[in-house]
Design a protein around this motif. Sequence first.
Motif, PDB file in Angstrom:
ATOM      1  N   CYS A 152       0.860  -1.186   0.000  1.00 54.62           N
ATOM      2  CA  CYS A 152       0.000   0.000   0.000  1.00 54.62           C
ATOM      3  C   CYS A 152       0.897   1.238   0.000  1.00 54.62           C
ATOM      4  O   CYS A 152       2.048   1.183   0.433  1.00 54.62           O
ATOM      5  CB  CYS A 152      -0.986   0.012   1.170  1.00 54.62           C
ATOM      6  N   ASN A 153       0.375   2.328  -0.538  1.00 54.50           N
ATOM      7  CA  ASN A 153       1.072   3.618  -0.600  1.00 54.50           C
ATOM      8  C   ASN A 153       2.476   3.535  -1.212  1.00 54.50           C
ATOM      9  O   ASN A 153       3.444   4.033  -0.630  1.00 54.50           O
ATOM     10  CB  ASN A 153       1.166   4.233   0.807  1.00 54.50           C
ATOM     11  N   PRO A 154       2.621   2.924  -2.391  1.00 54.38           N
ATOM     12  CA  PRO A 154       3.961   2.857  -2.983  1.00 54.38           C
ATOM     13  C   PRO A 154       4.388   4.210  -3.554  1.00 54.38           C
ATOM     14  O   PRO A 154       3.559   4.999  -4.014  1.00 54.38           O
ATOM     15  CB  PRO A 154       3.788   1.830  -4.100  1.00 54.38           C
ATOM     16  N   THR A 155       5.686   4.479  -3.500  1.00 55.08           N
ATOM     17  CA  THR A 155       6.294   5.612  -4.189  1.00 55.08           C
ATOM     18  C   THR A 155       7.409   5.048  -5.054  1.00 55.08           C
ATOM     19  O   THR A 155       7.555   3.835  -5.163  1.00 55.08           O
ATOM     20  CB  THR A 155       6.863   6.642  -3.181  1.00 55.08           C
ATOM     21  N   ASP A 156       8.204   5.926  -5.662  1.00 57.63           N
ATOM     22  CA  ASP A 156       9.304   5.442  -6.500  1.00 57.63           C
ATOM     23  C   ASP A 156      10.280   4.578  -5.715  1.00 57.63           C
ATOM     24  O   ASP A 156      10.857   3.642  -6.255  1.00 57.63           O
ATOM     25  CB  ASP A 156      10.077   6.622  -7.103  1.00 57.63           C
ATOM     26  N   ASP A 157      10.484   4.909  -4.430  1.00 63.33           N
ATOM     27  CA  ASP A 157      11.535   4.224  -3.673  1.00 63.33           C
ATOM     28  C   ASP A 157      11.086   3.731  -2.302  1.00 63.33           C
ATOM     29  O   ASP A 157      11.916   3.475  -1.431  1.00 63.33           O
ATOM     30  CB  ASP A 157      12.747   5.139  -3.510  1.00 63.33           C
ATOM     31  N   ALA A 158       9.777   3.576  -2.109  1.00 63.71           N
ATOM     32  CA  ALA A 158       9.292   3.132  -0.800  1.00 63.71           C
ATOM     33  C   ALA A 158       7.913   2.493  -0.937  1.00 63.71           C
ATOM     34  O   ALA A 158       7.220   2.668  -1.941  1.00 63.71           O
ATOM     35  CB  ALA A 158       9.231   4.300   0.179  1.00 63.71           C
ATOM     36  N   PHE A 159       7.531   1.752   0.078  1.00 68.85           N
ATOM     37  CA  PHE A 159       6.203   1.153   0.131  1.00 68.85           C
ATOM     38  C   PHE A 159       5.875   0.844   1.587  1.00 68.85           C
ATOM     39  O   PHE A 159       6.761   0.787   2.447  1.00 68.85           O
ATOM     40  CB  PHE A 159       6.117  -0.128  -0.718  1.00 68.85           C
ATOM     41  N   THR A 160       4.603   0.630   1.840  1.00 68.80           N
ATOM     42  CA  THR A 160       4.128   0.294   3.179  1.00 68.80           C
ATOM     43  C   THR A 160       3.405  -1.041   3.117  1.00 68.80           C
ATOM     44  O   THR A 160       2.766  -1.372   2.106  1.00 68.80           O
ATOM     45  CB  THR A 160       3.190   1.395   3.712  1.00 68.80           C
ATOM     46  N   VAL A 161       3.521  -1.829   4.186  1.00 66.87           N
ATOM     47  CA  VAL A 161       2.766  -3.073   4.318  1.00 66.87           C
ATOM     48  C   VAL A 161       2.107  -3.087   5.690  1.00 66.87           C
ATOM     49  O   VAL A 161       2.610  -2.477   6.639  1.00 66.87           O
ATOM     50  CB  VAL A 161       3.677  -4.317   4.158  1.00 66.87           C
ATOM     51  N   ALA A 162       0.972  -3.751   5.773  1.00 69.91           N
ATOM     52  CA  ALA A 162       0.253  -3.874   7.042  1.00 69.91           C
ATOM     53  C   ALA A 162       0.479  -5.278   7.592  1.00 69.91           C
ATOM     54  O   ALA A 162       0.239  -6.270   6.898  1.00 69.91           O
ATOM     55  CB  ALA A 162      -1.236  -3.609   6.836  1.00 69.91           C
ATOM     56  N   ILE A 163       0.936  -5.353   8.837  1.00 66.99           N
ATOM     57  CA  ILE A 163       1.248  -6.631   9.456  1.00 66.99           C
ATOM     58  C   ILE A 163       0.234  -6.920  10.560  1.00 66.99           C
ATOM     59  O   ILE A 163       0.136  -6.178  11.536  1.00 66.99           O
ATOM     60  CB  ILE A 163       2.675  -6.624  10.038  1.00 66.99           C
ATOM     61  N   ILE A 164      -0.520  -8.012  10.382  1.00 68.73           N
ATOM     62  CA  ILE A 164      -1.501  -8.399  11.391  1.00 68.73           C
ATOM     63  C   ILE A 164      -0.784  -9.035  12.582  1.00 68.73           C
ATOM     64  O   ILE A 164       0.359  -9.467  12.463  1.00 68.73           O
ATOM     65  CB  ILE A 164      -2.556  -9.364  10.807  1.00 68.73           C
ATOM     66  N   PRO A 165      -1.438  -9.095  13.749  1.00 65.60           N
ATOM     67  CA  PRO A 165      -0.775  -9.648  14.934  1.00 65.60           C
ATOM     68  C   PRO A 165      -0.220 -11.051  14.738  1.00 65.60           C
ATOM     69  O   PRO A 165       0.865 -11.361  15.239  1.00 65.60           O
ATOM     70  CB  PRO A 165      -1.879  -9.618  15.996  1.00 65.60           C
ATOM     71  N   TYR A 166      -0.925 -11.929  14.023  1.00 72.37           N
ATOM     72  CA  TYR A 166      -0.434 -13.300  13.818  1.00 72.37           C
ATOM     73  C   TYR A 166       0.913 -13.283  13.096  1.00 72.37           C
ATOM     74  O   TYR A 166       1.854 -13.962  13.504  1.00 72.37           O
ATOM     75  CB  TYR A 166      -1.449 -14.130  13.030  1.00 72.37           C
ATOM     76  N   THR A 167       1.002 -12.534  12.000  1.00 68.37           N
ATOM     77  CA  THR A 167       2.257 -12.456  11.248  1.00 68.37           C
ATOM     78  C   THR A 167       3.361 -11.844  12.099  1.00 68.37           C
ATOM     79  O   THR A 167       4.505 -12.306  12.079  1.00 68.37           O
ATOM     80  CB  THR A 167       2.052 -11.624   9.962  1.00 68.37           C
ATOM     81  N   PHE A 168       3.017 -10.821  12.866  1.00 67.61           N
ATOM     82  CA  PHE A 168       4.003 -10.176  13.739  1.00 67.61           C
ATOM     83  C   PHE A 168       4.587 -11.170  14.730  1.00 67.61           C
ATOM     84  O   PHE A 168       5.797 -11.225  14.937  1.00 67.61           O
ATOM     85  CB  PHE A 168       3.333  -9.014  14.482  1.00 67.61           C
ATOM     86  N   GLU A 169       3.740 -11.997  15.311  1.00 72.46           N
ATOM     87  CA  GLU A 169       4.190 -12.932  16.350  1.00 72.46           C
ATOM     88  C   GLU A 169       4.894 -14.162  15.797  1.00 72.46           C
ATOM     89  O   GLU A 169       5.719 -14.764  16.479  1.00 72.46           O
ATOM     90  CB  GLU A 169       2.997 -13.385  17.207  1.00 72.46           C
TER      91      GLU A 169
END
Length: 199
Positions: A152-169
């Motif tokens: 989500c929210n990509p730019t030329d040199d960056a991006f964001t990802v959302a990490i749910i609690p299960y993936t985090f742990e």
Amino acid sequence: MFSGIVEETAVVKTVERSQGNVDLTLECSFAGELKIDQSVSHNGVCLTVVRLGDGCYTVTAMKETLDRSNLGLLKPGDRVNVERSMMMNGRLDGHIVQGHVDMTAECTAMQDADGSTYFTFKYPFDCEMARRGYFTVDKGSVTVNGVSLTVCNPTDDAFTVAIIPYTFEHTNFKDIRVGSKVNIEFDILGKYIARLNQF
């Protein structure tokens, strides 16, 4: 070939350097099921099992791999996301992941998302590489430390990802802080489309 669905985090037991290579010995629950020559993804890097014993296995990373990934930064006690190669008779729960890391990116921000966490990563932008498909697109796929994620929210040199609690742990995302280096693999389908557009 992998799916980007991490099985567990393995623990680095030893790091042995020999000329330009690094031998990593890791401990995980499925070490006893592995065979010599089997492929395992380590933070998204496909490496071959070269030695087995005592509930551990060893893989070798060469200079090219160390230059493009964060494996050269590993030390005993570090957690590594691991996934065995995909069986072709099952579901593809993530996306097509080759285990060929393209480069590292740096975590530049972490933001609470009401129980989940947004991680933002920045990588070196190169116009020629972007023309060859080394970029992210909104709602597209990217692999971060071997984890299949939606951009989500990509730019030329960056991006964001959302990490749910299960993936985090259950991955080493819980060890990532601002300034941490992660491995990224851009979507192979995007690379092929970009290449076709050059003709």
